[in-house]
Design an enzyme around this catalytic site. Structure first.
Site, short mmCIF file in Angstrom:
data_model
loop_
_atom_site.label_atom_id
_atom_site.label_comp_id
_atom_site.label_asym_id
_atom_site.label_seq_id
_atom_site.Cartn_x
_atom_site.Cartn_y
_atom_site.Cartn_z
N ASN A 7 -0.05 5.61 -9.74
CA ASN A 7 -1.13 4.82 -9.14
C ASN A 7 -2.39 5.66 -9.30
OD1 ASN A 7 -2.92 3.43 -7.56
ND2 ASN A 7 -1.64 3.41 -5.72
N LYS A 14 -1.45 9.16 -7.76
CA LYS A 14 -0.25 9.26 -6.93
C LYS A 14 0.94 8.98 -7.84
CE LYS A 14 -2.38 7.75 -2.64
NZ LYS A 14 -3.41 6.73 -2.84
N ARG A 93 0.44 0.94 -11.43
CA ARG A 93 -0.15 -0.06 -10.54
C ARG A 93 -1.52 -0.45 -11.11
NH1 ARG A 93 -3.22 0.51 -4.90
NH2 ARG A 93 -3.35 -1.73 -4.52
N HIS A 182 -2.27 -7.20 -2.75
CA HIS A 182 -1.02 -6.78 -2.06
C HIS A 182 0.18 -7.55 -2.58
CE1 HIS A 182 -3.44 -5.63 1.81
NE2 HIS A 182 -3.20 -4.54 1.10
N ARG A 243 -12.81 -3.63 7.01
CA ARG A 243 -13.31 -4.84 6.34
C ARG A 243 -13.31 -6.01 7.32
NH1 ARG A 243 -9.13 -4.59 1.71
NH2 ARG A 243 -9.47 -2.46 1.08
N ASP A 284 -8.47 3.31 12.95
CA ASP A 284 -7.04 3.62 12.95
C ASP A 284 -6.39 2.90 14.14
OD1 ASP A 284 -4.56 5.07 13.62
OD2 ASP A 284 -5.17 6.37 11.97
N GLY A 332 1.66 -0.26 7.55
CA GLY A 332 1.66 0.74 8.62
C GLY A 332 1.59 0.11 10.02
N ASN A 336 4.97 -0.52 12.57
CA ASN A 336 4.98 0.39 13.73
C ASN A 336 4.44 -0.17 15.03
OD1 ASN A 336 5.77 3.11 12.51
ND2 ASN A 336 4.15 2.46 11.13
N GLU A 386 6.01 -0.36 -2.24
CA GLU A 386 5.35 -0.87 -3.44
C GLU A 386 5.75 -0.07 -4.68
OE1 GLU A 386 1.07 -2.28 -2.29
OE2 GLU A 386 1.81 -0.99 -0.71
P1 ADP Z 1 -2.58 1.67 3.61
O1 ADP Z 1 -3.05 0.24 3.66
O2 ADP Z 1 -3.69 2.64 3.38
O3 ADP Z 1 -1.34 1.89 2.78
P2 ADP Z 1 -0.80 1.93 5.88
O4 ADP Z 1 0.06 0.79 5.45
O5 ADP Z 1 -0.22 3.29 5.91
O6 ADP Z 1 -2.17 1.96 5.12
O7 ADP Z 1 -1.31 1.55 7.37
C1 ADP Z 1 -2.23 2.35 8.04
C2 ADP Z 1 -2.42 1.77 9.43
O8 ADP Z 1 -1.17 1.80 10.12
C3 ADP Z 1 -3.42 2.55 10.27
O9 ADP Z 1 -4.27 1.66 10.98
C4 ADP Z 1 -2.51 3.27 11.25
O10 ADP Z 1 -3.14 3.50 12.46
C5 ADP Z 1 -1.41 2.25 11.44
N1 ADP Z 1 -0.23 2.88 12.04
C6 ADP Z 1 0.61 3.79 11.51
N2 ADP Z 1 1.53 4.19 12.43
C7 ADP Z 1 1.27 3.50 13.57
C8 ADP Z 1 1.84 3.45 14.88
N3 ADP Z 1 2.88 4.20 15.19
N4 ADP Z 1 1.29 2.60 15.79
C9 ADP Z 1 0.22 1.86 15.48
N5 ADP Z 1 -0.38 1.85 14.27
C10 ADP Z 1 0.13 2.66 13.33
#
Ligand code: ADP
Length: 400
Positions: A7, A14, A93, A182, A243, A284, A332, A336, A386
């Site tokens: 990527n 990456k 990618r 995506h 965004r 975040d 993410g 989570n 991915e």
């Molecule tokens: P990317 O789109 O860059 O691949 P990710 O899929 O890793 O990003 O998602 C990043 C998001 O996931 C961030 O907003 C991060 O805060 C959130 N995130 C990761 N772990 C947790 C968690 N345990 N609780 C809440 N949000 C989380």
């Protein structure tokens, strides 16, 4: 059978090396800040205790060519790959495949030319993806290379969903339409969702919610994508980290008139200063969640707006799909953030979605289900992958 997935970004590469016999990861890492003072390599190998163990080395890395050579040499040094000749293929990618690429494509000079022709649609991403492919082709000329497009999965969207209601010549001459992004993630999690439910994918109607820093929803009808929330660019649709997602387009002209900001400055605000960050100052979701819990009203509003937008898409896609078998959370946040999943599914029993809150706890191993016994619709959490999807598509494209 080994496959390397790359990527390539403007200042980073990456990589992940897979053994496709069992889809295990043999090595993974990244080269960052190429051509800049802090350039470094992170390289991770499977550790005997499980998981991956990572080392970081600061190294001068002048350009992508040197970066690729470095990746090949650390893979060799670590014993993961004796020689690039051992590779069944390299999967790349590629962000934008326009209307030409509905499937992954073996990289040829014609394919590179077509991807170059799509640069106006993805000026930040396609040039870096092209550079990665060119360097890999030069450095490992005997290894077949495959381009896997973020947009390809969405090419099954019908015209009534991909066209915008603007003069048709803007579509014909300037290719203005919904493309969606995506796609590799939506494809992977819907495939895994079907496996988890033990049903053929072409018998299922699903809504896939990829919630990471970027976020998008996709409506999947009998295994094929029929609508998605991102549009010509990844700015449309859900609220994201920075965004804005859906917006009245007239806001841009209003802001130009009222503030004197240039369209480039407004574009930057909508991409980099909006979303969660615009509403509550942080992008975040972990921090947004903590602030909201501590009573911060702006963080609470950010979460309400974020989930309200997702709920609207669930309703809209439920309407266009008719029957709905499952909603998938990934990325993410989707994997989570239980508080986000709970709020997105709240009060949707009239649509057949009922969450069992006892099952909705943080992150669990692999795929897991959250719906109550009474729920007609499954509610699934499926970790996306991915890189593995790109590796699988690379093998499929090469006829393996
Ligand atoms: P990317 O789109 O860059 O691949 P990710 O899929 O890793 O990003 O998602 C990043 C998001 O996931 C961030 O907003 C991060 O805060 C959130 N995130 C990761 N772990 C947790 C968690 N345990 N609780 C809440 N949000 C989380």
């Amino acid at each position: 059978m080994k496959v390397l997935v790359l990527n390539s970004g403007s200042s980073s590469i990456k990589y992940q090396l897979f053994d496709m016999r069992d889809e295990s990861v043999l090595a993974a890492g990244s080269i960052e800040q190429i051509g800049e003072p802090g350039s470094h390599l992170s390289h991770a190998l499977p550790s005997p205790q499980g998981g991956m163990s990572k080392t970081v080395r600061d190294l001068p890395i002048a350009d992508h060519r040197q970066g690729f050579a470095l990746i090949a040499s650390v893979l060799k040094e670590s014993g993961a790959l004796a020689d690039t000749g051992e590779l069944r293929g390299i999967g790349h990618r590629v962000v934008h495949g326009g209307e030409q690429f509905k499937e992954p494509a073996r990289v040829t000079p014609e394919v590179l030319g077509a991807i170059r022709g799509l640069i106006p649609l993805a000026p930040l991403h396609n040039p870096a993806n092209l550079l990665g492919m060119e360097v890999a082709m030069e450095s490992a000329p005997s290894v077949p290379q495959v381009a896997v497009f973020d947009t390809a999965f969405h090419q099954s969207i019908p015209s009534h969903a991909y066209r915008y209601a603007i003069p048709k010549k803007l579509y014909e001459a300037h290719h203005v339409r919904r493309y969606g992004f995506h796609g590799t993630s939506h494809r992977y999690v819907t495939k895994k969702g079907a496996e988890f439910l033990k049903k053929p994918l072409d018998s299922l109607n699903l809504i896939s919610l990829h919630l990471g820093n970027g976020a998008s929803a996709a409506a999947i009808h009998q295994g094929r994508c029929i609508d998605t929330s991102m549009g010509l660019t990844p700015l449309e649709g859900l609220i994201m980290g920075t965004r804005c997602g859906d917006l009245d387009p007239a806001i841009i002209f209003y802001l130009e008139r009222e503030t004197g900001l240039s369209s480039a400055a407004i574009e930057s605000i909508l991409n980099k200063e909006s979303g969660l960050k615009g509403i509550c100052g942080v992008n975040d979701m972990r921090t947004v969640g903590e602030l909201a819990k501590a009573g911060n009203p702006e963080a609470q509003l950010a979460i309400s707006m974020y989930c309200y937008r997702i709920k609207k898409y669930i309703g809209a896609y439920h309407a266009v799909l008719g029957e709905l078998d499952g909603v998938i959370f990934t990325g993410g946040i989707g994997e989570n953030a239980d508080f986000i999943r709970a709020e997105c599914c709240e009060n949707l029993a009239h649509l057949g979605l009922e969450m069992d809150n006892r099952k909705n706890r943080g992150r669990q191993e692999g795929c897991f289900a959250l719906e109550s016994r009474a729920s007609r619709v499954k509610i699934l959490v499926i970790p996306t992958n991915e890189e593995l999807e790109i590796a699988e598509q690379t093998v499929a494209c090469l006829g393996g």
